[in-house]
Write an enzyme that holds these catalytic residues in place. Structure first.
Site, PDB file in Angstrom:
ATOM      1  N   ASN A 209       0.850  -1.192   0.000  1.00 42.07           N
ATOM      2  CA  ASN A 209       0.000   0.000   0.000  1.00 42.07           C
ATOM      3  C   ASN A 209       0.889   1.247   0.000  1.00 42.07           C
ATOM      4  OD1 ASN A 209       0.520   0.894   2.854  1.00 42.07           O
ATOM      5  ND2 ASN A 209      -0.251  -1.173   3.226  1.00 42.07           N
ATOM      6  N   GLY A 272       0.400   1.462  16.954  1.00 40.60           N
ATOM      7  CA  GLY A 272       0.338   0.767  15.655  1.00 40.60           C
ATOM      8  C   GLY A 272       0.068   1.747  14.531  1.00 40.60           C
ATOM      9  N   LYS A 288       8.443 -17.116 -11.032  1.00 41.44           N
ATOM     10  CA  LYS A 288       7.653 -15.965 -11.464  1.00 41.44           C
ATOM     11  C   LYS A 288       6.349 -16.437 -12.129  1.00 41.44           C
ATOM     12  CE  LYS A 288       8.153 -12.026 -14.508  1.00 41.44           C
ATOM     13  NZ  LYS A 288       8.902 -11.493 -15.629  1.00 41.44           N
ATOM     14  N   ASP A 305      -3.983  -9.899  13.134  1.00 41.16           N
ATOM     15  CA  ASP A 305      -4.153  -8.485  13.481  1.00 41.16           C
ATOM     16  C   ASP A 305      -3.223  -8.165  14.646  1.00 41.16           C
ATOM     17  OD1 ASP A 305      -5.047  -5.976  14.546  1.00 41.16           O
ATOM     18  OD2 ASP A 305      -6.866  -6.228  13.351  1.00 41.16           O
ATOM     19  N   PHE A 322      -4.158   3.207  14.928  1.00 39.11           N
ATOM     20  CA  PHE A 322      -4.452   4.224  13.930  1.00 39.11           C
ATOM     21  C   PHE A 322      -5.629   3.713  13.104  1.00 39.11           C
ATOM     22  CE2 PHE A 322      -1.607   7.885  13.152  1.00 39.11           C
ATOM     23  CZ  PHE A 322      -0.817   7.763  14.277  1.00 39.11           C
TER      24      PHE A 322
HETATM   25  O1  PMT Z   1       3.235   6.189   6.455  1.00 39.91           O
HETATM   26  P1  PMT Z   1       2.658   7.505   5.949  1.00 39.91           P
HETATM   27  O2  PMT Z   1       2.828   7.667   4.454  1.00 39.91           O
HETATM   28  O3  PMT Z   1       3.181   8.691   6.720  1.00 39.91           O
HETATM   29  O4  PMT Z   1       1.071   7.462   6.198  1.00 39.91           O
HETATM   30  C1  PMT Z   1       0.574   7.420   7.491  1.00 39.91           C
HETATM   31  C2  PMT Z   1      -0.621   6.477   7.605  1.00 39.91           C
HETATM   32  C3  PMT Z   1      -1.780   7.034   6.791  1.00 39.91           C
HETATM   33  C4  PMT Z   1      -0.257   5.060   7.095  1.00 39.91           C
HETATM   34  C5  PMT Z   1      -0.984   6.385   9.131  1.00 39.91           C
HETATM   35  O5  PMT Z   1      -1.308   7.665   9.610  1.00 39.91           O
HETATM   36  C6  PMT Z   1      -2.134   5.406   9.371  1.00 39.91           C
HETATM   37  O6  PMT Z   1      -3.307   5.733   9.234  1.00 39.91           O
HETATM   38  N1  PMT Z   1      -1.798   4.128   9.734  1.00 39.91           N
HETATM   39  C7  PMT Z   1      -2.754   3.036   9.871  1.00 39.91           C
HETATM   40  C8  PMT Z   1      -3.072   2.487   8.501  1.00 39.91           C
HETATM   41  C9  PMT Z   1      -4.015   1.299   8.565  1.00 39.91           C
HETATM   42  O7  PMT Z   1      -3.651   0.231   8.207  1.00 39.91           O
HETATM   43  O8  PMT Z   1      -5.192   1.558   9.088  1.00 39.91           O
HETATM   44  P2  PMT Z   1      -6.354   0.431   9.283  1.00 39.91           P
HETATM   45  O9  PMT Z   1      -7.551   1.262   9.599  1.00 39.91           O
HETATM   46  O10 PMT Z   1      -6.421  -0.472   8.113  1.00 39.91           O
HETATM   47  O11 PMT Z   1      -5.851  -0.403  10.520  1.00 39.91           O
HETATM   48  C10 PMT Z   1      -6.275  -0.110  11.853  1.00 39.91           C
HETATM   49  C11 PMT Z   1      -5.152  -0.379  12.829  1.00 39.91           C
HETATM   50  O12 PMT Z   1      -4.904  -1.798  12.898  1.00 39.91           O
HETATM   51  C12 PMT Z   1      -3.811   0.268  12.534  1.00 39.91           C
HETATM   52  O13 PMT Z   1      -3.268   0.695  13.766  1.00 39.91           O
HETATM   53  C13 PMT Z   1      -2.991  -0.889  11.948  1.00 39.91           C
HETATM   54  O14 PMT Z   1      -1.585  -0.713  12.246  1.00 39.91           O
HETATM   55  C14 PMT Z   1      -3.546  -2.080  12.697  1.00 39.91           C
HETATM   56  N2  PMT Z   1      -3.470  -3.366  11.969  1.00 39.91           N
HETATM   57  C15 PMT Z   1      -4.204  -3.548  10.840  1.00 39.91           C
HETATM   58  C16 PMT Z   1      -4.181  -4.787  10.229  1.00 39.91           C
HETATM   59  C17 PMT Z   1      -3.376  -5.810  10.779  1.00 39.91           C
HETATM   60  N3  PMT Z   1      -3.325  -7.016  10.198  1.00 39.91           N
HETATM   61  N4  PMT Z   1      -2.653  -5.597  11.874  1.00 39.91           N
HETATM   62  C18 PMT Z   1      -2.683  -4.385  12.490  1.00 39.91           C
HETATM   63  O15 PMT Z   1      -2.012  -4.191  13.499  1.00 39.91           O
END
Ligand code: PMT
Length: 401
Positions: A209, A272, A288, A305, A322
């Site tokens: 991503n 996170g 490949k 997660d 986040f």
């Molecule tokens: O890195 P930059 O370019 O500066 O951009 C910053 C950002 C937009 C990436 C950052 O500010 C942000 O939003 N990070 C979280 C991105 C994300 O994956 O969000 P989510 O809503 O999909 O996930 C929710 C939370 O679960 C996040 O804390 C994520 O780290 C966590 N997660 C998600 C999936 C997973 N399998 N394991 C996790 O720990």
């Protein structure tokens, strides 16, 4: 106050050199010990002797100076400094720093320094806006340097635009606020995830991503400034990790999960920030994938997660997630807060003109069970300091219950 701080001030050649004399005076007034180095070009604008008189120390501008190397050589000087400030920083010096050239004392000190570095650029506005200069500044920001942006106004050449060195008071204030950030996380162990994970499809391709890691790396730096011992677990990025943090490089979500759980013991606060891939390809072959068919179906397996697993520990750290959302920000953020049993969640809009992935600026709506705070759009360095301050407040409130 900056008492006891050892500041190495590098002065490079432009008309703004006169401002560095005032900066030196202000830093000394704040109690800092300042040593000055100059480029040859800088000495054409202001005599070396002026800086020598104000700093109370010998000022050097030669890299290969046997007398200097005998007293305090460039490596020793780089090690001596708590912080390295280059003001004014010319386009030429920025270019040398960005590309690792070390052909004078200032550029060599930059390569040798392992302390926080600040640049206050000063140049003609067209030079500042030139794609080459902007690209060099981006490279330097990716090295982790702190930019004190030039200001707009009338320039020495009579033209008007952005390029004037920030006023000495502004530079001094920035150093005070960064270097004297309240030690609100003193001696706490903070684990932060950052950047994107990569999920391989075959030996040459992967799913990923847009996360650049900027938000997570800024948080790592801000937590360090607040006195924390930081472990930064990062996907592949173009960024330089902060000095003196425990840095763990990973690629996939499963590797990030493993690295987090190897470092979670004694962790007080987990943040996170990483954009972890929710799914990975079930099969990743050793060869490949060939493009024989018109359509290709990928079967994906849900990744663990990390955030939810940390929060589900028997004695979890203070857990901050986040949320990256394109719609219904508060609804989805609060849902994650409750469902993953988090202490706090910082939600940001993604896919908009400003903020979110890749950009230097961002804004956050931060939620906890019975509260909310909005941190408006600003650069990620400043935003990270604000979020760390808020996390420290909520952490304190929780531990005092
Ligand atoms: O890195 P930059 O370019 O500066 O951009 C910053 C950002 C937009 C990436 C950052 O500010 C942000 O939003 N990070 C979280 C991105 C994300 O994956 O969000 P989510 O809503 O999909 O996930 C929710 C939370 O679960 C996040 O804390 C994520 O780290 C966590 N997660 C998600 C999936 C997973 N399998 N394991 C996790 O720990």
């Amino acid at each position: 106050m900056l008492s006891q701080r050892r500041i190495l001030l590098a002065v490079t050649g432009g008309i703004a050199v006169y401002k560095s004399l005032e900066l030196l005076r202000l830093l000394k007034k704040q109690g800092a010990e300042v040593r000055v180095v100059m480029t040859q070009a800088a000495t054409a604008f202001v005599q070396l002797l002026s800086f020598q008189a104000l700093s109370g120390h010998a000022v050097h501008c030669e890299l290969l100076d046997t007398e200097v190397e005998h007293a305090m050589g460039h490596i020793e000087l780089a090690r001596w400094a708590d912080v390295f400030v280059i003001a004014p920083a010319t386009a030429n010096t920025l270019a040398k720093m960005a590309h690792g050239l070390a052909d004078d004392l200032v550029s060599t000190l930059y390569l040798a320094a392992n302390c926080p570095v600040y640049i206050a650029p000063a140049m003609n506005h067209v030079m500042w806006n030139h794609p080459a200069t902007q690209a060099n500044v981006k490279i330097l920001q990716n090295h982790g340097i702190n930019l004190i942006s030039p200001e707009s106004g009338e320039q020495a050449c009579g033209e008007i635009g952005v390029g004037r060195m920030a006023e000495p008071e502004t530079v001094c204030q920035r150093l005070i606020s960064d270097l004297t950030m309240p030690q609100s996380l003193a001696n706490l162990n903070v684990v932060i995830t950052a950047g994107a994970t990569r999920e391989p499809l075959d030996p040459v391709r992967y799913l990923t991503n847009r996360s650049s890691g900027k938000m997570g790396y800024a948080l790592a730096l801000a937590a360090q400034k607040a006195g924390a011992n930081v472990t930064l677990i990062s996907g592949v990025t173009q960024l330089k990790p902060p000095a003196n943090c425990n840095f763990v490089q990973v690629e996939t979500a499963e590797q990030m999960h493993a690295a987090v759980f190897e470092n979670i013991e004694n962790c007080d606060i987990f943040i996170g920030t990483a954009a972890v891939a929710d799914y990975r390809p079930v099969v990743c072959g050793g060869e490949k994938i060939k493009k024989n068919a018109d359509q290709l179906t990928l079967t994906l397996q849900k990744n663990p997660d990390i955030l939810a697993d940390v929060a589900a520990l028997k004695t979890p750290p203070f857990t901050v997630g986040f949320a990256a959302e394109t719609n219904d920000l508060e609804h989805y953020a609060r849902d994650k807060l409750t469902r993953k049993n988090l202490n706090m969640i910082a939600a940001n809009w993604v896919g908009r003109a400003e903020g979110g992935f890749e950009r230097d600026e961002n804004a956050l709506d931060v939620f906890w069970q019975d509260g909310k705070k909005t941190l408006p759009m600003t650069n990620k360095t400043e935003l990270a300091c604000q979020l760390i301050t808020l996390i420290a407040e909520r952490f304190d409130a929780k531990t005092k219950i």
